[in-house]
Design a protein around this motif. Sequence first.
Motif, PDB file in Angstrom:
ATOM      1  N   LEU A  80       0.836  -1.194   0.000  1.00  8.17           N
ATOM      2  CA  LEU A  80       0.000   0.000   0.000  1.00  8.17           C
ATOM      3  C   LEU A  80       0.873   1.247   0.000  1.00  8.17           C
ATOM      4  N   LYS A  81       0.357   2.304  -0.587  1.00  6.69           N
ATOM      5  CA  LYS A  81       1.100   3.563  -0.615  1.00  6.69           C
ATOM      6  C   LYS A  81       1.101   4.212   0.759  1.00  6.69           C
ATOM      7  N   ASP A  82       2.211   4.849   1.083  1.00  6.46           N
ATOM      8  CA  ASP A  82       2.344   5.551   2.352  1.00  6.46           C
ATOM      9  C   ASP A  82       1.521   6.836   2.280  1.00  6.46           C
ATOM     10  N   LEU A  83       0.618   7.044   3.216  1.00  3.55           N
ATOM     11  CA  LEU A  83      -0.264   8.208   3.218  1.00  3.55           C
ATOM     12  C   LEU A  83       0.286   9.375   4.037  1.00  3.55           C
ATOM     13  N   SER A  84       1.468   9.220   4.616  1.00  5.40           N
ATOM     14  CA  SER A  84       2.040  10.259   5.481  1.00  5.40           C
ATOM     15  C   SER A  84       2.071  11.607   4.777  1.00  5.40           C
ATOM     16  N   GLY A  85       1.711  12.648   5.542  1.00 10.75           N
ATOM     17  CA  GLY A  85       1.733  14.011   5.000  1.00 10.75           C
ATOM     18  C   GLY A  85       0.343  14.605   4.912  1.00 10.75           C
ATOM     19  N   LYS A  86       0.281  15.772   4.248  1.00 16.79           N
ATOM     20  CA  LYS A  86      -0.982  16.499   4.130  1.00 16.79           C
ATOM     21  C   LYS A  86      -1.746  16.082   2.884  1.00 16.79           C
ATOM     22  N   HIS A  87      -3.063  16.034   3.034  1.00 18.29           N
ATOM     23  CA  HIS A  87      -3.983  15.733   1.933  1.00 18.29           C
ATOM     24  C   HIS A  87      -5.110  16.761   1.949  1.00 18.29           C
ATOM     25  N   PRO A  88      -5.620  17.141   0.790  1.00 13.96           N
ATOM     26  CA  PRO A  88      -6.771  18.039   0.753  1.00 13.96           C
ATOM     27  C   PRO A  88      -8.002  17.387   1.389  1.00 13.96           C
ATOM     28  N   LEU A  89      -8.823  18.206   2.030  1.00 13.88           N
ATOM     29  CA  LEU A  89     -10.019  17.765   2.739  1.00 13.88           C
ATOM     30  C   LEU A  89     -11.155  18.726   2.388  1.00 13.88           C
ATOM     31  N   THR A  90     -12.321  18.173   2.000  1.00 17.95           N
ATOM     32  CA  THR A  90     -13.437  19.053   1.651  1.00 17.95           C
ATOM     33  C   THR A  90     -14.756  18.564   2.235  1.00 17.95           C
ATOM     34  N   LEU A  91     -15.637  19.522   2.463  1.00 18.39           N
ATOM     35  CA  LEU A  91     -17.049  19.313   2.762  1.00 18.39           C
ATOM     36  C   LEU A  91     -17.791  20.199   1.769  1.00 18.39           C
ATOM     37  N   GLN A  92     -18.724  19.629   1.000  1.00  9.47           N
ATOM     38  CA  GLN A  92     -19.334  20.374  -0.099  1.00  9.47           C
ATOM     39  C   GLN A  92     -20.038  21.640   0.360  1.00  9.47           C
ATOM     40  N   TRP A  93     -20.540  21.694   1.587  1.00  9.61           N
ATOM     41  CA  TRP A  93     -21.221  22.898   2.071  1.00  9.61           C
ATOM     42  C   TRP A  93     -20.251  24.063   2.223  1.00  9.61           C
ATOM     43  N   ILE A  94     -18.969  23.762   2.417  1.00  8.46           N
ATOM     44  CA  ILE A  94     -17.969  24.816   2.583  1.00  8.46           C
ATOM     45  C   ILE A  94     -17.376  25.182   1.228  1.00  8.46           C
ATOM     46  N   SER A  95     -16.744  24.226   0.541  1.00  5.33           N
ATOM     47  CA  SER A  95     -16.200  24.485  -0.796  1.00  5.33           C
ATOM     48  C   SER A  95     -15.441  23.266  -1.296  1.00  5.33           C
ATOM     49  N   TRP A  96     -15.608  22.977  -2.578  1.00  4.22           N
ATOM     50  CA  TRP A  96     -14.725  22.020  -3.234  1.00  4.22           C
ATOM     51  C   TRP A  96     -13.557  22.753  -3.885  1.00  4.22           C
ATOM     52  N   ASP A  97     -13.748  24.040  -4.161  1.00  6.02           N
ATOM     53  CA  ASP A  97     -12.710  24.835  -4.837  1.00  6.02           C
ATOM     54  C   ASP A  97     -11.580  25.249  -3.902  1.00  6.02           C
ATOM     55  N   LYS A  98     -11.884  25.411  -2.620  1.00  4.74           N
ATOM     56  CA  LYS A  98     -10.879  25.841  -1.644  1.00  4.74           C
ATOM     57  C   LYS A  98     -10.819  24.814  -0.518  1.00  4.74           C
ATOM     58  N   PRO A  99     -10.090  23.705  -0.750  1.00  5.56           N
ATOM     59  CA  PRO A  99     -10.053  22.640   0.258  1.00  5.56           C
ATOM     60  C   PRO A  99      -9.265  23.038   1.502  1.00  5.56           C
ATOM     61  N   GLY A 100      -9.608  22.379   2.605  1.00  5.44           N
ATOM     62  CA  GLY A 100      -8.795  22.459   3.806  1.00  5.44           C
ATOM     63  C   GLY A 100      -7.722  21.385   3.682  1.00  5.44           C
ATOM     64  N   SER A 101      -7.175  20.948   4.808  1.00  2.66           N
ATOM     65  CA  SER A 101      -6.174  19.879   4.738  1.00  2.66           C
ATOM     66  C   SER A 101      -6.293  18.966   5.951  1.00  2.66           C
ATOM     67  N   ILE A 102      -5.830  17.737   5.748  1.00  3.00           N
ATOM     68  CA  ILE A 102      -5.783  16.749   6.816  1.00  3.00           C
ATOM     69  C   ILE A 102      -4.381  16.154   6.808  1.00  3.00           C
ATOM     70  N   ASN A 103      -3.759  16.070   7.977  1.00  4.41           N
ATOM     71  CA  ASN A 103      -2.404  15.546   8.096  1.00  4.41           C
ATOM     72  C   ASN A 103      -2.434  14.105   8.583  1.00  4.41           C
ATOM     73  N   PHE A 104      -1.723  13.227   7.868  1.00  2.46           N
ATOM     74  CA  PHE A 104      -1.589  11.820   8.231  1.00  2.46           C
ATOM     75  C   PHE A 104      -0.203  11.622   8.835  1.00  2.46           C
ATOM     76  N   LYS A 105      -0.153  11.206  10.101  1.00  2.00           N
ATOM     77  CA  LYS A 105       1.118  10.927  10.778  1.00  2.00           C
ATOM     78  C   LYS A 105       1.156   9.429  11.065  1.00  2.00           C
ATOM     79  N   LYS A 106       2.137   8.734  10.464  1.00  2.00           N
ATOM     80  CA  LYS A 106       2.232   7.278  10.576  1.00  2.00           C
ATOM     81  C   LYS A 106       2.561   6.865  12.012  1.00  2.00           C
ATOM     82  N   THR A 107       1.781   5.906  12.545  1.00  2.00           N
ATOM     83  CA  THR A 107       2.007   5.398  13.906  1.00  2.00           C
ATOM     84  C   THR A 107       2.373   3.915  13.898  1.00  2.00           C
ATOM     85  N   ALA A 108       2.015   3.188  12.839  1.00  3.87           N
ATOM     86  CA  ALA A 108       2.318   1.769  12.682  1.00  3.87           C
ATOM     87  C   ALA A 108       2.077   1.425  11.212  1.00  3.87           C
TER      88      ALA A 108
END
Length: 192
Positions: A80-108
């Motif tokens: 599987l690909k390592d997901l560590s790092g930031k990824h865009p995060l959206t909720l359609q009520w807020i915006s798909w054009d201006k995403p927030g972000s979610i950080n993945f920190k590997k623990t195992a």
Amino acid sequence: MFLSCLQINAMKKYLILGMAMMVFSCSKKQSATTTQPTAVEKETIFVEKPVENINPENEPNQSSTPQGTSLDSKNEDSGLKDLSGKHPLTLQWISWDKPGSINFKKTAENEYQVSGSQKRGSDYLKIEGKVIQISGKELAFEGTVETNIKSNGGKCLRTGPQTFLATQKRKYWRMQNMVECFGLTDYVDIYF
């Protein structure tokens, strides 16, 4: 309990009618083997068309992924690909054009601590918890998903296990528990 003569006669009529229907049904099936299927027996197939652009009425374009996405390195142990790092995060009520972000920190192996948000004015989406990568298409999440959309009724807090899936050719995982506290549909998406 005693049954009246009328009730007994009615039961006899229903029994005779039921038996006649079974006999008729069996004889009808034998002759139907050489006939064409009826309109009721035909299937209807619906094909979903890809979305062309991003706007409040449509989902994000399936062929594009917001900037900041990285899945370049593979996890050597699981494939599987390592997901560590930031990824865009959206909720359609807020915006798909201006995403927030979610950080993945590997623990195992295939496990991550996640924290992220998307904001617009007083409206927000916050995610905190743990993700286990089941496959390239499925994430198991345990934690909290909090939204506050004033026009939809206000604050909604969902806790516990959630499943995020990437279906069809989408470039994001979508939370499958889509019904929020006020009965509306939320599209909480984490992009690859």
